[in-house]
Enzyme design. Structure first.
Site, PDB file in Angstrom:
ATOM      1  N   CYS A   1      51.056  32.408   9.671  1.00 39.63           N
ATOM      2  CA  CYS A   1      52.370  32.136  10.207  1.00 39.63           C
ATOM      3  C   CYS A   1      52.591  32.169  11.401  1.00 39.63           C
ATOM      4  O   CYS A   1      53.654  31.476  12.162  1.00 39.63           O
ATOM      5  CB  CYS A   1      53.049  33.652   9.779  1.00 39.63           C
TER       6      CYS A   1
ATOM      7  N   HIS B   1      54.661  39.448  10.799  1.00 43.41           N
ATOM      8  CA  HIS B   1      54.837  38.160  10.325  1.00 43.41           C
ATOM      9  C   HIS B   1      55.711  37.316  11.643  1.00 43.41           C
ATOM     10  O   HIS B   1      56.358  37.863  12.175  1.00 43.41           O
ATOM     11  CB  HIS B   1      55.757  38.189   9.167  1.00 43.41           C
TER      12      HIS B   1
ATOM     13  N   ASN C   1      61.606  30.347   8.170  1.00 39.71           N
ATOM     14  CA  ASN C   1      60.481  30.899   7.607  1.00 39.71           C
ATOM     15  C   ASN C   1      59.469  29.809   7.214  1.00 39.71           C
ATOM     16  O   ASN C   1      59.734  28.453   7.452  1.00 39.71           O
ATOM     17  CB  ASN C   1      60.647  31.813   6.197  1.00 39.71           C
TER      18      ASN C   1
END
EC number: 3.4.22.-
Length: 354
Positions: free
Chosen positions: A153, A289, A309
């Site tokens: 991520c 994240h 995302n």
């Protein structure tokens, strides 16, 4: 990672909400889920996502996780009147522990964020009073990508920021290579985690600010492996440095408005079941994240951030989530960073190149 009983998750969620928010919330233990109802939803879920499991034991484990997630979604919906959580998404058959292990990096963030400090200077000009910005509409955001089963991520967040800064400064939008960071960045740890400013530091130190295009160095770590670095490709953008932005939502909004998308870290623990809407009460314990702020809307009720995302376009709102502004939802303001890009259209900004 220590195993926890997923059947206790919803109750633990309730207790933590009460402890953190006191009498502002009324604790609600989710009601039991009827097996017949759960089975019907589970069948639809498997068909929708093409799920098939080998053996009764695995099937039973997945069904129990799905059933528990139905309770969790119910509880989260009671606490978030402007958002919707449900079990139609692709992660609904994972326990919270499995989801965290596959898609979050809590251990890496805990080990490496201790010394993170914001830079003092951001922008000398006064706020313009702009109430909404969406860099997708301005052509500065690439399509939603998918990190797969790799804990990368951080690379998607960093690269998304560089893509946005490059385009917002007047260059053509180009999709850049996350794989360059995952395979070649020896400051970070590939599929085992990393930090966005560390990635930008590596780009400055090892690549003189240059970033390869995705077309010349495509992503291949979706299965969870880290191929050897071949460190060659077509340069698609170049950064001049990077900044750690103030841990203040108004200052972050100023940067987003004037400069473009910002890389941030969040606690995405409860994002597993997010389906849409504005999250106004996010369970948050620690950062785990990396994502990308691409805009905001202060006129909405409630005002919200637009966050990109890296779990594919089938998750959330076509790959995006909206978080309420002004209350540090999901700890969004705790780790904002941005690359800087040279452009004739913007004044000079002090940079950190370490």
């Amino acid at each position: 990672m220590a195993r926890r009983n997923p059947l206790l998750f919803a109750i633990v969620v309730t207790i933590l909400f009460v402890v953190c928010y006191g009498s502002a919330l009324i604790a609600q233990t989710p009601p039991p889920v009827d097996n017949f109802v759960a089975s019907a939803h589970y069948g639809s879920f498997k068909k929708r996502h093409g799920k098939a499991f080998g053996g009764d034991a695995e099937e039973g484990h997945r069904f129990n996780a799905f059933k528990q997630n139905m309770q969790t979604a119910y509880f989260l919906n009671t606490q978030n009147p402007h958002a919707h959580y449900d079990v139609s998404g692709k992660f609904a058959d994972l326990t919270p522990q499995e989801f965290a292990k596959l898609y979050l990096n809590p251990d890496y963030y805990a080990r490496h964020l201790k010394d993170h400090k914001e830079d003092v200077h951001v922008d000398d000009s006064a706020p313009s009073g702009v109430m909404s910005v969406d860099w997708r509409d301005k052509g500065a955001v690439t399509p939603v990508k998918n990190q797969g089963l790799c804990g990368s991520c951080w690379a998607f967040s960093a690269i998304g920021n560089i893509e946005g800064q490059w385009a917002a400064s007047g260059h053509s939008l180009v999709s850049l290579s996350e794989q360059m960071l995952v395979s070649c960045d020896n400051i970070d740890e590939g599929c085992n985690g990393g930090l966005m400013d560390q990635a930008m530091n590596w780009i400055m130190q090892s690549h003189n600010g240059s970033v390869f295009t995705e077309a010349s160095y495509p992503y291949t770590s979706g299965g969870g492996t880290r191929p050897p670095c071949h460190d060659e490709g077509e340069v698609g953008a170049k950064i001049t440095g990077f900044l750690s932005l103030p841990h203040d939502e108004e200052r972050i909004a100023e940067w987003v408005e004037k400069r473009g998308p910002v890389a941030v870290a969040v606690d995405a623990t409860t994002w597993q079941l997010y389906f849409g809407g504005v999250v106004s009460l996010c369970l948050a314990w620690s950062l785990n994240h990396g994502v990308l702020i691409v805009g905001f809307n202060k006129n909405a009720k409630p005002p919200y951030w637009i966050v990109k995302n890296s779990w594919g376009s089938s998750w959330g709102e076509k790959g995006y989530i909206r978080l309420a502004m002004g209350s540090n939802q999901c700890m969004l303001k705790n780790y904002p960073v941005s690359a800087t890009v040279e452009s004739p259209h913007t004044p000079h900004v002090p940079t950190t190149t370490a």
